[in-house]
Enzyme design. Sequence first.
Site, PDB file in Angstrom:
ATOM      1  N   HIS A 149      27.037 -82.854 -27.235  1.00 19.29           N
ATOM      2  CA  HIS A 149      27.749 -82.637 -25.873  1.00 19.29           C
ATOM      3  C   HIS A 149      29.308 -82.597 -26.043  1.00 19.29           C
ATOM      4  O   HIS A 149      29.871 -83.481 -27.109  1.00 19.29           O
ATOM      5  CB  HIS A 149      27.532 -83.742 -24.991  1.00 19.29           C
ATOM      6  N   GLY A 225      32.914 -80.853 -15.095  1.00 20.77           N
ATOM      7  CA  GLY A 225      33.692 -82.000 -14.427  1.00 20.77           C
ATOM      8  C   GLY A 225      34.672 -81.514 -13.876  1.00 20.77           C
ATOM      9  O   GLY A 225      35.510 -82.175 -13.088  1.00 20.77           O
ATOM     10  N   SER A 265      29.875 -77.584 -14.155  1.00 18.59           N
ATOM     11  CA  SER A 265      30.008 -77.721 -12.720  1.00 18.59           C
ATOM     12  C   SER A 265      29.150 -76.870 -11.982  1.00 18.59           C
ATOM     13  O   SER A 265      29.135 -76.352 -11.107  1.00 18.59           O
ATOM     14  CB  SER A 265      31.581 -77.108 -12.303  1.00 18.59           C
TER      15      SER A 265
END
Length: 309
Positions: A149, A225, A265
């Site tokens: 990630h 984000g 998102s």
Amino acid sequence: MAATSASLVSQLYIGLRRPCPKLDSFNSPSFSAFDPNLRLSLSPPKPSRAIVAMAGSGKFFVGGNWKCNGTKDSISKLVADLNSAKLEPDVDVVVAPPFLYIDQVKNSLTDRIEISAQNSWVGKGGAFTGEISAEQLKDLGCKWVVLGHSERRHIIGENDEFIGKKAAYALSQGLGVIACIGELLEEREAGKTFDVCFKQLKAYADAVPSWDNIVIAYEPVWAIGTGKVATPQQAQEVHVAVRDWLKKNVSEEVASKTRIIYGGSVNGGNSAELAKEEDIDGFLVGGASLKGPEFATIVNSVTSKKVTA
């Protein structure tokens, strides 16, 4: 013997960069300068098909990465919402709670949803303070682990080689791997999206013995984000390129079978349009996965693949 042990330990740490980038860099004003109309220079997209289908041959896959969020009470509420949600049957659904709450979630969540960890150590457990081993995750009932990630890469400082080793060890212990890749905003603006993603893919390919239990998650860092989701066309063109890379560098079978999911998102409002793209085989969801009803909407966006384009 001591020298040999020290050498083995040092090999485990190969891939950790120092100094680690600072968290403050993620508040850079460069994110606000993102051009939503930015496109990679590829050939024009193919005309829409009458029926939209998945290019990957596996089931639609939706993962919820809860990151460093939650308390016992809030997670109990989230689990209750997930347990009562009506989820389409032809979707693999996975959630990744913080380590502290894995046991709580495993013991209260419906078996319809599998459990993932958010990270794991690069080898067998031992004197590695603060780390979690694949063996321990298996002991708790985890089926998956998220590796590579961008927050691990760019905040913690893990590099491609280190992440590849983690993936190989997790697979060796029977965990499925959600293998993340993705470019920074400046890399996209410089036209390096494919270079970055292919380099990250190669690190996995160089380390793993098989792709049978790997799901690739393409997550452009500029969309995580930030509220700046990639357009369906932007996501699709990278997914197509990733699948083509697998075909050329691993095998045609792996390219066909491996699911390539999108993260960045994703929410209940944009998931249906994203899901219509042929090479988007599901999602890795961040903030929206903390809201049970919205996460269910994202899971059920699989129905977008069954309707006329």
